[in-house]
Design an enzyme around this catalytic site. Structure first.
Site, PDB file in Angstrom:
ATOM      1  N   PHE A   1       0.842  -1.208   0.000  1.00 17.81           N
ATOM      2  CA  PHE A   1       0.000   0.000   0.000  1.00 17.81           C
ATOM      3  C   PHE A   1       0.869   1.248   0.000  1.00 17.81           C
ATOM      4  O   PHE A   1       0.665   2.178   0.754  1.00 17.81           O
ATOM      5  CB  PHE A   1      -0.959  -0.039   1.203  1.00 17.81           C
ATOM      6  CG  PHE A   1      -2.234   0.710   0.967  1.00 17.81           C
ATOM      7  CD1 PHE A   1      -2.973   0.521  -0.193  1.00 17.81           C
ATOM      8  CD2 PHE A   1      -2.708   1.611   1.919  1.00 17.81           C
ATOM      9  CE1 PHE A   1      -4.153   1.223  -0.407  1.00 17.81           C
ATOM     10  CE2 PHE A   1      -3.895   2.314   1.720  1.00 17.81           C
ATOM     11  CZ  PHE A   1      -4.618   2.110   0.548  1.00 17.81           C
TER      12      PHE A   1
ATOM     13  N   GLU B   1       0.401  -6.542 -16.579  1.00 17.66           N
ATOM     14  CA  GLU B   1       0.587  -5.409 -17.493  1.00 17.66           C
ATOM     15  C   GLU B   1       1.403  -4.284 -16.854  1.00 17.66           C
ATOM     16  O   GLU B   1       2.223  -3.629 -17.500  1.00 17.66           O
ATOM     17  CB  GLU B   1      -0.784  -4.872 -17.926  1.00 17.66           C
ATOM     18  CG  GLU B   1      -0.737  -3.785 -18.977  1.00 17.66           C
ATOM     19  CD  GLU B   1      -0.285  -4.308 -20.332  1.00 17.66           C
ATOM     20  OE1 GLU B   1      -0.959  -5.199 -20.871  1.00 17.66           O
ATOM     21  OE2 GLU B   1       0.742  -3.841 -20.826  1.00 17.66           O
TER      22      GLU B   1
ATOM     23  N   GLY C   1      13.072  14.391  -8.837  1.00 22.53           N
ATOM     24  CA  GLY C   1      12.439  13.153  -8.387  1.00 22.53           C
ATOM     25  C   GLY C   1      12.290  12.123  -9.491  1.00 22.53           C
ATOM     26  O   GLY C   1      11.598  11.123  -9.333  1.00 22.53           O
TER      27      GLY C   1
ATOM     28  N   GLU D   1      16.435   8.204  -8.556  1.00 23.50           N
ATOM     29  CA  GLU D   1      16.595   7.922  -7.132  1.00 23.50           C
ATOM     30  C   GLU D   1      17.934   8.472  -6.633  1.00 23.50           C
ATOM     31  O   GLU D   1      18.838   8.722  -7.423  1.00 23.50           O
ATOM     32  CB  GLU D   1      16.615   6.403  -6.902  1.00 23.50           C
ATOM     33  CG  GLU D   1      15.466   5.652  -7.503  1.00 23.50           C
ATOM     34  CD  GLU D   1      14.275   5.574  -6.565  1.00 23.50           C
ATOM     35  OE1 GLU D   1      14.450   5.824  -5.366  1.00 23.50           O
ATOM     36  OE2 GLU D   1      13.170   5.287  -7.053  1.00 23.50           O
TER      37      GLU D   1
ATOM     38  N   LYS E   1      12.545  -5.782 -16.948  1.00 19.62           N
ATOM     39  CA  LYS E   1      11.362  -5.674 -17.814  1.00 19.62           C
ATOM     40  C   LYS E   1      11.561  -6.480 -19.106  1.00 19.62           C
ATOM     41  O   LYS E   1      10.625  -7.105 -19.613  1.00 19.62           O
ATOM     42  CB  LYS E   1      11.091  -4.209 -18.137  1.00 19.62           C
ATOM     43  CG  LYS E   1      10.594  -3.434 -16.920  1.00 19.62           C
ATOM     44  CD  LYS E   1      10.656  -1.940 -17.156  1.00 19.62           C
ATOM     45  CE  LYS E   1      10.113  -1.173 -15.955  1.00 19.62           C
ATOM     46  NZ  LYS E   1      10.464   0.263 -16.032  1.00 19.62           N
TER      47      LYS E   1
END
Lengths: 325, 171
Positions: free
Chosen positions: A9, A139, A197, A200, A215
């Site tokens: 979360f 996805e 931002g 990192e 990926k």
């Protein structure tokens, strides 16, 4: 009634919950009644009677959720039809791998935005989903909002995909396209990206091509190339000089970090891209070119990261689970 | 001098000493023999043996050479200049000068069928890394791939970053 549990979360998990709330009318019309029955992060959870707004509010104010019950207990004890798994990527799979396995074994569908479990155990997880007659949708793990996985599985279902070449990391693309435009050194643009931002504090994961390679492994396995992370030939962007853009431009090229998979190739490396080529895109965009036997070249582009973009990809998986049956 | 790569096919009688009649004049005119292929499976109805000879020679001397071969009784079936039809560019970043850039570039030369045709080096400071864009031409895509593979290998050894093109049919 479709019962949804959300695990993880942070930005993505909250983004998904918010989008479910905001688009609830359209979702109901298209796939039917649904309810978020449980939400968990690494140390706390909420289930039973609660609203999405309430859960987000508690999390933002207190940094945790209402109850002490942890994610893995919650998955065991609460009944749900879909697990939305949005924990942080760890290349060894991390906790997310465990959550996904538990949910699939229980017979619930899984929608994940987490690359780690798929990079470490793609085949095993797909087999597990099949054995339990449920779907594992991913996805959101590749290209953010850019249609990639379902493009391959649906629209290109009967194509042989000979190669995929893509820009799969927005941070690298931002740095390279800014270097191209401004003629400034890598370090300076990296600092700028960090302040904005976009990069990192420790940029290794992006600029050394680790994220793009993860990926690429997911895409490779999706098109039927059995590949592991260690198989990727990987070169990052740290060594690119501003002069490189200057001399490349004289020949009509720019430089981009390209992830490529074909029968012979599996690599992430800086490449010369003709200035007029669709992959010569700028900013934090992602893009991919699919070379197929019957459909020619297919090109897609879109925002590769971001809270809403990632959530929208997860929502498209939710739709797919209920509509494609 | 404009050196060209030639493939010459002659038909020779299948007995000793015939090939020398062709090679000697080429050599005398400063030609550099690159390869000889006897096409034994393709003997003519008159039992002659086709032989393909590849050599490099000054383009101005070619006509005279072919004339002298013909007048000495050699049956010249065909004369073709090998064209470098496939071209691409690669970018090199690193300590190019200290690692002998001419040696790096020469590594891709495959008997005149692949070579560096253009190079632009940018050297911002003596001690820092320099950047070069190198154009390579070859007689077809296969030769070009071969040349790029050779370059890749030498760059790996010399710790030079090689940035390859993303062009459609390459690599």
């Amino acid at each position: 009634m479709i019962r949804i549990a959300i695990v993880g979360f942070g930005t993505v998990g909250q983004g998904f919950a918010e989008l479910l709330e905001r688009k609830k009318e359209e979702i109901r019309k298209k796939i039917g009644e649904f309810k978020v029955v449980a939400i968990a992060d690494s140390k706390s959870s909420i289930s039973g009677e609660f609203s999405i707004d309430e859960a987000i509010k508690i999390k933002r104010i207190e940094g945790r959720l209402r109850d002490d019950r942890k994610a893995d207990e919650l998955i065991d004890e609460v009944d749900f039809d879909i697990l939305a798994e949005a924990t942080h990527t760890r290349l060894d799979g991390g906790n997310g791998l465990n959550y996904i396995k538990k949910a699939l074994k229980k017979g619930s569908h899984v929608i994940t935005s987490n690359k780690g479990p798929l990079v470490s155990e793609f085949k095993g997880l797909m087999n597990l989903a099949e054995r339990n007659s449920v779907k594992l949708m991913y996805e959101a793990t590749v290209g953010g909002a850019m249609p990639t996985i379902k493009l391959i599985k649906r629209y290109l279902a009967f194509c042989e995909i000979e190669s995929v070449r893509g820009i799969l990391n927005g941070t690298c693309n931002y740095i390279l396209s800014r270097m191209e435009e401004e003629g400034l050194p890598y370090e300076q643009i990296l600092n700028e990206a960090q302040e904005l931002g976009i990069a990192e504090a420790d940029p290794t994961y992006d600029v050394e091509g680790v994220d793009a390679a993860a990926k690429l492994i997911i895409i490779a396995n999706t098109i039927g190339v059995d590949a592991k992370f260690e198989d990727v030939e990987r070169v990052g962007i740290r060594k690119i000089t501003p002069e490189a853009f200057k001399v490349a431009k004289e020949k009509g090229y720019t430089i981009r970090l390209i992830a490529e998979v074909s029968k012979e190739t599996l690599r992430v490396s800086p490449r010369l891209v003709p200035l007029s080529h669709p992959l010569a895109i700028k900013g934090t965009m992602n893009a991919a070119m699919f070379k197929t036997d019957t459909a020619g070249n297919i090109f897609v582009a879109g925002r590769g990261a971001g809270k809403e973009e990632t959530a929208s990809a997860m929502l498209s998986d939710l739709y797919d689970i209920y509509v494609s049956n | 001098m404009n050196e060209v790569l030639i493939t010459l096919i002659v038909e020779l009688e299948d007995r000793p000493g015939q090939l020398l009649k062709v090679l000697e004049p080429i050599s005398k005119m400063g030609g550099n023999i690159v390869g000889i292929v006897h096409q034994r499976g393709k003997k003519t109805p008159l039992n002659r043996l086709p032989v393909e000879i590849s050599f490099k020679i000054d383009s101005k001397k070619l006509e005279k050479l072919i004339g002298s071969l013909r007048s000495s009784g050699i049956l010249v079936r065909s004369v073709n200049e090998v064209k470098l039809t496939a071209t691409t560019s690669v970018l090199l970043i690193g300590h190019l000068i200290h690692t002998d850039i001419s040696d790096t570039i020469q590594s891709i030369d495959i008997d005149g069928e692949a070579e560096c045709v253009e190079m632009h080096v940018n050297m911002p400071e003596i001690s820092g890394p320099s950047t070069a864009i190198v154009s390579i031409s070859a007689a077809g895509n296969e030769k070009l791939k071969e040349a790029l593979e050779k370059l890749r290998e030498i760059c790996r050894r010399k710790k030079i970053t090689m940035i390859e093109p993303v062009n459609e049919d390459l690599v």
